[in-house]
Design a protein around this motif. Structure first.
Motif, short mmCIF file in Angstrom:
data_model
loop_
_atom_site.label_atom_id
_atom_site.label_comp_id
_atom_site.label_asym_id
_atom_site.label_seq_id
_atom_site.Cartn_x
_atom_site.Cartn_y
_atom_site.Cartn_z
N VAL A 132 5.97 22.30 -10.78
CA VAL A 132 7.33 21.79 -11.03
C VAL A 132 8.11 21.72 -9.72
O VAL A 132 8.79 20.73 -9.45
N GLN A 133 7.98 22.76 -8.91
CA GLN A 133 8.69 22.78 -7.63
C GLN A 133 8.24 21.60 -6.75
O GLN A 133 9.08 20.93 -6.14
N ALA A 134 6.94 21.35 -6.69
CA ALA A 134 6.44 20.24 -5.87
C ALA A 134 6.98 18.90 -6.38
O ALA A 134 7.44 18.07 -5.60
N LEU A 135 6.94 18.70 -7.69
CA LEU A 135 7.44 17.46 -8.26
C LEU A 135 8.94 17.31 -8.04
O LEU A 135 9.42 16.26 -7.59
N ASN A 136 9.71 18.34 -8.37
CA ASN A 136 11.16 18.27 -8.24
C ASN A 136 11.59 18.10 -6.78
O ASN A 136 12.55 17.40 -6.50
N THR A 137 10.88 18.73 -5.86
CA THR A 137 11.17 18.56 -4.43
C THR A 137 10.91 17.12 -4.01
O THR A 137 11.73 16.50 -3.34
N TYR A 138 9.77 16.59 -4.43
CA TYR A 138 9.43 15.21 -4.10
C TYR A 138 10.46 14.25 -4.69
O TYR A 138 10.88 13.29 -4.04
N ALA A 139 10.89 14.53 -5.91
CA ALA A 139 11.86 13.65 -6.58
C ALA A 139 13.23 13.68 -5.89
O ALA A 139 14.02 12.76 -6.07
N ARG A 140 13.49 14.71 -5.11
CA ARG A 140 14.77 14.80 -4.41
C ARG A 140 14.72 14.22 -3.01
O ARG A 140 15.77 14.09 -2.36
N THR A 161 9.59 8.18 -7.96
CA THR A 161 9.60 8.84 -9.27
C THR A 161 10.36 8.00 -10.28
O THR A 161 9.98 7.93 -11.44
N SER A 162 11.42 7.34 -9.82
CA SER A 162 12.16 6.44 -10.70
C SER A 162 11.29 5.25 -11.09
O SER A 162 11.25 4.84 -12.26
N LEU A 163 10.58 4.70 -10.12
CA LEU A 163 9.68 3.57 -10.37
C LEU A 163 8.59 3.94 -11.37
O LEU A 163 8.24 3.16 -12.25
N ALA A 187 0.67 11.37 -10.10
CA ALA A 187 -0.25 12.51 -9.98
C ALA A 187 0.50 13.84 -10.09
O ALA A 187 0.03 14.78 -10.74
N MET A 188 1.67 13.92 -9.48
CA MET A 188 2.46 15.15 -9.56
C MET A 188 2.93 15.40 -10.99
O MET A 188 2.92 16.53 -11.46
N ASP A 189 3.33 14.34 -11.67
CA ASP A 189 3.75 14.46 -13.07
C ASP A 189 2.59 14.93 -13.94
O ASP A 189 2.75 15.82 -14.78
N GLU A 190 1.42 14.38 -13.72
CA GLU A 190 0.24 14.80 -14.49
C GLU A 190 -0.14 16.23 -14.16
O GLU A 190 -0.59 16.97 -15.05
N ASN A 191 0.04 16.64 -12.92
CA ASN A 191 -0.24 18.03 -12.54
C ASN A 191 0.68 18.99 -13.29
O ASN A 191 0.24 20.02 -13.80
N VAL A 192 1.96 18.63 -13.37
CA VAL A 192 2.92 19.46 -14.12
C VAL A 192 2.50 19.54 -15.58
O VAL A 192 2.49 20.61 -16.18
N GLY A 205 0.82 -1.21 0.00
CA GLY A 205 0.00 0.00 0.00
C GLY A 205 0.85 1.25 0.00
O GLY A 205 0.55 2.22 -0.69
N TRP A 206 1.94 1.22 0.75
CA TRP A 206 2.86 2.37 0.81
C TRP A 206 3.51 2.59 -0.55
O TRP A 206 3.62 3.73 -1.01
N VAL A 207 3.94 1.51 -1.21
CA VAL A 207 4.56 1.63 -2.53
C VAL A 207 3.55 2.16 -3.55
O VAL A 207 3.86 3.06 -4.33
N VAL A 208 2.34 1.63 -3.51
CA VAL A 208 1.30 2.08 -4.45
C VAL A 208 0.99 3.56 -4.22
O VAL A 208 0.88 4.34 -5.17
N LYS A 209 0.90 3.95 -2.96
CA LYS A 209 0.61 5.36 -2.64
C LYS A 209 1.73 6.27 -3.14
O LYS A 209 1.47 7.32 -3.74
N GLY A 210 2.98 5.91 -2.92
CA GLY A 210 4.11 6.71 -3.39
C GLY A 210 4.17 6.77 -4.90
O GLY A 210 4.44 7.82 -5.49
#
Length: 191
Positions: A150-158, A166-168, A35-40, A24-29
């Motif tokens: 972009v900031q939200a996605l890039n921050t999450y990716a870091r 994000t890699s997955l 979702a963040m990628d689609e938002n961007v 569940g944790w993996v699916v949520k992440g």
């Protein structure tokens, strides 16, 4: 049921619960990264909508100004080149660069009104200028929203786990929409 079987069943149930929680944790992440990628992408689509509006207004503005400033051939050619470059760009970074070039040339075009007093009073020009000004404001708002996504996605990716998710999900960092160099400096006001 023997004590050993109960212990084994308890261990299996606990391991299954831990497995389900981990899954569940993996699916949520993963879903968060997608979702963040689609938002961007959605925010970029809104920026493009406003840029398209700008590019649709430009030919009308150019035709109106041409009558007053026929000797400004280079400026009109640069506007046409910037517009064409934007529509031929195949990724966001190239579109952002083309848009920056257009903003620079467009500001020069709008400065022509200072050289042509009759142009200032032309209703077509004033109407187009107002439409373009409204569009530029919309672009600024959408550019801000895009950069926030972009900031939200890039921050999450870091983040530690965000990098994994994000890699997955196959989601990479997104480019920011930066201001053109000419717009970063303060304008000089002379009286």
């Amino acid at each position: 049921m023997s004590k050993q079987v109960k212990t084994i069943l308890t261990i299996v149930v606990i391991l299954a619960l831990i497995g389900f929680m981990a899954f569940g944790w993996v699916v949520k992440g993963y879903n968060r990264a997608v979702a963040m990628d689609e938002n961007v992408k959605g925010r970029w689509a809104q920026v493009e909508n406003q840029l398209k509006r700008r590019y649709d207004l430009i030919p009308n503005l150019v035709e109106t100004v041409k009558g007053y400033a026929s000797h400004e051939k280079e400026l009109f050619e640069n506007l046409a080149k910037a517009r064409t470059k934007y529509f031929q760009a195949d990724n966001i970074a190239k579109k952002v660069e083309a848009s920056k070039q257009l903003e620079s040339v467009l500001s020069r075009l709008l400065m022509l009104q200072e050289n042509y007093p009759d142009l200032k009073a032309n209703q077509s020009f004033l109407k187009l200028q107002d439409s373009l000004e409204g569009t530029e404001n919309r672009i600024a708002v959408e550019r801000k929203r895009y950069n926030e996504a972009v900031q939200a996605l890039n921050t999450y990716a870091r983040t530690f786990f965000g990098r994994f998710f994000t890699s997955l999900a196959g989601v990479g960092n997104a480019p920011y929409y930066q201001l053109p160099e000419g717009e970063k400096s303060l304008p000089k006001v002379k009286f």
